[in-house]
Design an enzyme around this catalytic site. Sequence first.
Site, PDB file in Angstrom:
ATOM      1  N   CYS A 278       0.826  -1.195   0.000  1.00 29.12           N
ATOM      2  CA  CYS A 278       0.000   0.000   0.000  1.00 29.12           C
ATOM      3  C   CYS A 278       0.870   1.258   0.000  1.00 29.12           C
ATOM      4  O   CYS A 278       1.492   1.553  -1.013  1.00 29.12           O
ATOM      5  CB  CYS A 278      -0.976  -0.023   1.180  1.00 29.12           C
ATOM      6  N   HIS A 364      -4.130  -4.930   0.169  1.00 27.69           N
ATOM      7  CA  HIS A 364      -3.751  -5.488   1.468  1.00 27.69           C
ATOM      8  C   HIS A 364      -3.820  -7.010   1.412  1.00 27.69           C
ATOM      9  O   HIS A 364      -4.900  -7.595   1.584  1.00 27.69           O
ATOM     10  CB  HIS A 364      -4.675  -4.962   2.564  1.00 27.69           C
ATOM     11  N   GLU A 366      -2.946  -9.059   3.531  1.00 24.97           N
ATOM     12  CA  GLU A 366      -3.272  -9.592   4.860  1.00 24.97           C
ATOM     13  C   GLU A 366      -4.760  -9.530   5.168  1.00 24.97           C
ATOM     14  O   GLU A 366      -5.206 -10.027   6.206  1.00 24.97           O
ATOM     15  CB  GLU A 366      -2.486  -8.844   5.938  1.00 24.97           C
TER      16      GLU A 366
END
Length: 396
Positions: A278, A364, A366
Site C-alpha cells: 500500500c 492489502h 493480509e
Amino acid sequence: MIVPQSVGHPPLPLARAIVDPRVGDAGPALLALEDGTVFAGIAFGAPVAAGGDLVVNTSQTGYQEIATDPSYAGQVVVMTYPLIGNYGRLQADDQSERPWLRGLVVAHATAAVLDDARQLATLLRGNGIPAIAGVDTRALARHLRANGCLRGIITEPGHTDREEAVERARSVARWEDQDFVSEVSPAAVRELGADDDGDAPLIAIIDYGLKANIVRSLARRGARVRVLPHTASAEQVLAQDVAGIVLSPGPGDPARLDGPVALAGAIIADGRPLLGICLGHQIVARAAGAETTRLRFGHHGANHPVQDLDTGYVQVTAQNHEVQVVGDSLAVDSGFRVSQRNLNDGSVEGLRHATLPIETVQYHPEGAPGPLDALAVFDRFVDACRADGRGAGRSS
C-alpha cells in the site's frame, strides 16, 4: 444541497430503530460537507466534534479492523453496509492499539452483545472519536462518487446549526497537507513474530502505519519480525542479521515522505528481498522514479478485482488508499515493471523488479477485513528471505 433527514431529534421509536438501545445515543448531530451538503442524524460515539476527508468503505464486515487500521488516520469513514456493530468486537482482532479514524458514519448502529466492552461504540467513546447514525450512507456514497473526495465534520451532540457546521467543514485541514505517518508510527523498536528455531528469517518492517495482521501473516510462515519506526536509518534497517524488509501500509500522501523514499532507494541498492504494501508500494515506486497522483475518491473496500499481468490470475482484494502510482512514469532503466492492475479502473496494483527480489502491492494481502486471496504475496516474500540466507538463527 441534500437534506434527507430532519434536524430535530427523531421520536423515541425511530431513534431506537437507528441506534440500538444497548448502544445508547447522545442526541441529534449533523454531518456537514464542505460543498454545503448536510445530513442530520443521531450521535452515538464520543460527545465531541471532528472532521476530515470522507471515505466510503463498502465492506459488509470488518468495522473493528477498519476502525483500528492506522491507514484511516485523519479520515471520516462512511460504511455503506446498513448494520454496523451487529456482531460486537474481539480485542484480539484489533489491527493496532487504538482506533485512528477521525469519525464514523453509519446508517444503523446496532449491537448483538450485552457486554459493553465488546461494543464498537465503547471503543470509539473511549478514544474520543465521534460517530453518527441515521445517515443515508448510500445516498452519501453516490454524492461522493459524483463529486469526488470532500472534507466533512461530525458535530458534537446537540449542535444542529447547519450553516455553522458547513463553515466548520470548510475549515478542516486538507488531507494532503498533513503528516499522518509521524502520528501513527511508534517511537521504539519491537521484536515480534515466531520464536527463533534456528531457521527463522528476521524481517525488518518499517512501520508507517502497520496492521497487526501483517505481523501475524509473517509469523505464521515462521519469520521473526523487527518493527522499526519511520525515522529508522538505513544502517538500522539493513543490519547484518536482517534477511528482508517490508515497507508497511500507512496513511497520507507519499509525496510528503522524502525520508522514506530515500530509505527505499538505499534498500533497493542493497538488493535484499523487499516487499512494499500500500503506502510502502507507493514509496518504492517513488524511489524508482515513478510519479504518484491522488485518485478522485480512492479505493476503500473488500471487493476490488486485481489481475496479475505475469500469470493472468485474478484475485479479489481489500484496499484502502487515496493515491495511485502512475505506471507510465516508470523509467525503462529502473528495473521495475507494472505487475498487477485493478480491473475496475486499470490503476497500478503492483510492481516487480526484473533482477532483484522486490515486489510491491497496492492492496492489502493480509486482509483484515477482506478476502485472503492474495496471501501468496507473503509466501513469495518469506521464501525469498530464506533463500537470501541472512537473519536465520541469529539474534539482534
